[in-house]
Design a protein around this motif. Structure first.
Motif, PDB file in Angstrom:
ATOM      1  N   ARG A   1       0.833  -1.211   0.000  1.00 30.50           N
ATOM      2  CA  ARG A   1       0.000   0.000   0.000  1.00 30.50           C
ATOM      3  C   ARG A   1       0.865   1.258   0.000  1.00 30.50           C
ATOM      4  O   ARG A   1       0.554   2.229  -0.700  1.00 30.50           O
ATOM      5  N   VAL A   2       1.923   1.249   0.783  1.00 30.88           N
ATOM      6  CA  VAL A   2       2.825   2.411   0.828  1.00 30.88           C
ATOM      7  C   VAL A   2       3.470   2.621  -0.538  1.00 30.88           C
ATOM      8  O   VAL A   2       3.549   3.754  -1.029  1.00 30.88           O
ATOM      9  N   MET A   3       3.927   1.537  -1.183  1.00 30.36           N
ATOM     10  CA  MET A   3       4.553   1.668  -2.505  1.00 30.36           C
ATOM     11  C   MET A   3       3.540   2.177  -3.532  1.00 30.36           C
ATOM     12  O   MET A   3       3.877   2.999  -4.382  1.00 30.36           O
ATOM     13  N   LEU A   4       2.296   1.721  -3.418  1.00 29.07           N
ATOM     14  CA  LEU A   4       1.238   2.204  -4.314  1.00 29.07           C
ATOM     15  C   LEU A   4       0.996   3.697  -4.100  1.00 29.07           C
ATOM     16  O   LEU A   4       0.899   4.469  -5.055  1.00 29.07           O
ATOM     17  N   LEU A   5       0.930   4.118  -2.839  1.00 26.00           N
ATOM     18  CA  LEU A   5       0.742   5.528  -2.517  1.00 26.00           C
ATOM     19  C   LEU A   5       1.913   6.369  -3.024  1.00 26.00           C
ATOM     20  O   LEU A   5       1.711   7.436  -3.618  1.00 26.00           O
ATOM     21  N   VAL A   6       3.130   5.891  -2.812  1.00 27.87           N
ATOM     22  CA  VAL A   6       4.313   6.611  -3.301  1.00 27.87           C
ATOM     23  C   VAL A   6       4.274   6.712  -4.824  1.00 27.87           C
ATOM     24  O   VAL A   6       4.606   7.763  -5.391  1.00 27.87           O
ATOM     25  N   GLY A   7       3.855   5.648  -5.494  1.00 25.38           N
ATOM     26  CA  GLY A   7       3.738   5.676  -6.946  1.00 25.38           C
ATOM     27  C   GLY A   7       2.736   6.718  -7.421  1.00 25.38           C
ATOM     28  O   GLY A   7       2.995   7.460  -8.375  1.00 25.38           O
ATOM     29  N   VAL A   8       1.596   6.812  -6.740  1.00 23.17           N
ATOM     30  CA  VAL A   8       0.582   7.810  -7.094  1.00 23.17           C
ATOM     31  C   VAL A   8       1.124   9.219  -6.838  1.00 23.17           C
ATOM     32  O   VAL A   8       0.988  10.116  -7.682  1.00 23.17           O
ATOM     33  N   LEU A   9       1.759   9.415  -5.679  1.00 19.92           N
ATOM     34  CA  LEU A   9       2.326  10.735  -5.364  1.00 19.92           C
ATOM     35  C   LEU A   9       3.411  11.125  -6.364  1.00 19.92           C
ATOM     36  O   LEU A   9       3.480  12.280  -6.799  1.00 19.92           O
ATOM     37  N   TYR A  10       4.245  10.158  -6.736  1.00 15.03           N
ATOM     38  CA  TYR A  10       5.298  10.463  -7.702  1.00 15.03           C
ATOM     39  C   TYR A  10       4.691  10.828  -9.060  1.00 15.03           C
ATOM     40  O   TYR A  10       5.168  11.754  -9.726  1.00 15.03           O
ATOM     41  N   THR A  11       3.657  10.135  -9.461  1.00 17.28           N
ATOM     42  CA  THR A  11       2.987  10.449 -10.729  1.00 17.28           C
ATOM     43  C   THR A  11       2.413  11.862 -10.689  1.00 17.28           C
ATOM     44  O   THR A  11       2.507  12.608 -11.666  1.00 17.28           O
ATOM     45  N   ILE A  12       1.862  12.260  -9.551  1.00 17.28           N
ATOM     46  CA  ILE A  12       1.341  13.623  -9.402  1.00 17.28           C
ATOM     47  C   ILE A  12       2.480  14.636  -9.516  1.00 17.28           C
ATOM     48  O   ILE A  12       2.350  15.654 -10.203  1.00 17.28           O
ATOM     49  N   ILE A  13       3.604  14.353  -8.863  1.00 16.53           N
ATOM     50  CA  ILE A  13       4.773  15.235  -8.965  1.00 16.53           C
ATOM     51  C   ILE A  13       5.234  15.328 -10.414  1.00 16.53           C
ATOM     52  O   ILE A  13       5.533  16.412 -10.914  1.00 16.53           O
ATOM     53  N   PHE A  14       5.255  14.200 -11.101  1.00 16.61           N
ATOM     54  CA  PHE A  14       5.667  14.182 -12.510  1.00 16.61           C
ATOM     55  C   PHE A  14       4.723  15.046 -13.351  1.00 16.61           C
ATOM     56  O   PHE A  14       5.167  15.845 -14.167  1.00 16.61           O
ATOM     57  N   VAL A  15       3.422  14.872 -13.138  1.00 19.82           N
ATOM     58  CA  VAL A  15       2.435  15.640 -13.910  1.00 19.82           C
ATOM     59  C   VAL A  15       2.589  17.135 -13.630  1.00 19.82           C
ATOM     60  O   VAL A  15       2.507  17.955 -14.549  1.00 19.82           O
ATOM     61  N   CYS A  16       2.851  17.492 -12.379  1.00 20.90           N
ATOM     62  CA  CYS A  16       2.971  18.915 -12.028  1.00 20.90           C
ATOM     63  C   CYS A  16       4.257  19.546 -12.541  1.00 20.90           C
ATOM     64  O   CYS A  16       4.258  20.703 -12.961  1.00 20.90           O
ATOM     65  N   PHE A  17       5.371  18.821 -12.488  1.00 22.91           N
ATOM     66  CA  PHE A  17       6.663  19.417 -12.820  1.00 22.91           C
ATOM     67  C   PHE A  17       7.165  19.102 -14.227  1.00 22.91           C
ATOM     68  O   PHE A  17       7.706  19.969 -14.903  1.00 22.91           O
ATOM     69  N   ALA A  18       7.031  17.871 -14.662  1.00 20.65           N
ATOM     70  CA  ALA A  18       7.626  17.476 -15.943  1.00 20.65           C
ATOM     71  C   ALA A  18       6.665  17.620 -17.108  1.00 20.65           C
ATOM     72  O   ALA A  18       7.074  18.009 -18.192  1.00 20.65           O
ATOM     73  N   LEU A  19       5.420  17.285 -16.894  1.00 20.86           N
ATOM     74  CA  LEU A  19       4.464  17.290 -18.002  1.00 20.86           C
ATOM     75  C   LEU A  19       4.294  18.664 -18.674  1.00 20.86           C
ATOM     76  O   LEU A  19       4.206  18.722 -19.892  1.00 20.86           O
TER      77      LEU A  19
END
Length: 193
Positions: A63-81
């Motif tokens: 669950r923690v790895m899933l949450l970290v994956g979702v948070l990282y995807t959000i960071i990616f969308v906000c900064f890199a996309l």
């Protein structure tokens, strides 16, 4: 253990495919390779989080790895996309930090629950060591990527070459870990039968 080796195999195939697409897009179509590299960082992070979720093998960690994956995807969308043509220090540094934390946590749990066998014969020891080594070494490079590109535009190739050398060492250590997972990988010297 086989599941982790399978995931590392997917990680390797992903790396080769992305590198071929990135190189081919630039050489053949003269397309700027940064968008492809940025998406590689996202997919690499997700695959390695999947790897650690299977290695920890506890629902809480999954669950923690899933949450970290979702948070990282959000960071990616906000900064890199918003600007895919830029190599982003933030997304790469966060990826590196997440991998450092995951591999350190795995080592902590491994040492807490020491197996009866020698640590050097465990493939996960070597694979986690490779992840810790590579992402620890590239963390500072990742933090300073934007600055290095702006300041040392023509010399950035040297920093990228150093990172590629670290990547090669990372791959060699992972290969050692996979070799250790094979029955012949654990044969002691002088014991030929």
């Amino acid at each position: 253990m086989q599941k982790q080796i399978f995931i590392i195999g997917i990680y390797a195939i992903n790396s080769v495919v992305f590198q071929c697409i990135q190189t081919g897009s630039y050489v053949i179509a003269k397309v700027h390779p940064n968008p492809i590299g940025n998406f590689y960082v996202l997919i690499e992070t997700i695959i390695l989080l999947w790897f650690f979720a299977s290695a920890f093998n506890k629902l809480t960690f999954v669950r923690v790895m899933l949450l970290v994956g979702v948070l990282y995807t959000i960071i990616f969308v906000c900064f890199a996309l918003p600007d895919l043509y830029t190599i982003h220090s933030s997304t790469r540094a966060v990826r590196d930090l997440v991998m450092i934390i995951c591999s350190s946590l795995y080592f902590f749990l491994l040492l807490k629950n020491l197996p009866g066998e020698d640590l050097y014969t465990l493939p996960m020891f070597w694979i986690s060591a490779a992840i810790l080594f590579f992402f620890s070494c590239t963390f500072i490079l990742s933090l300073s990527t934007t600055y290095l590109i702006k300041t040392f535009r023509d010399q950035y190739v040297y920093f990228a070459s150093f990172r590629n050398l670290l990547r090669a060492l990372f791959c060699l250590i992972i290969c050692l870990g996979i070799w250790k997972s094979q029955p012949f990988g654990n044969i002691k010297a002088g014991n030929s039968h």
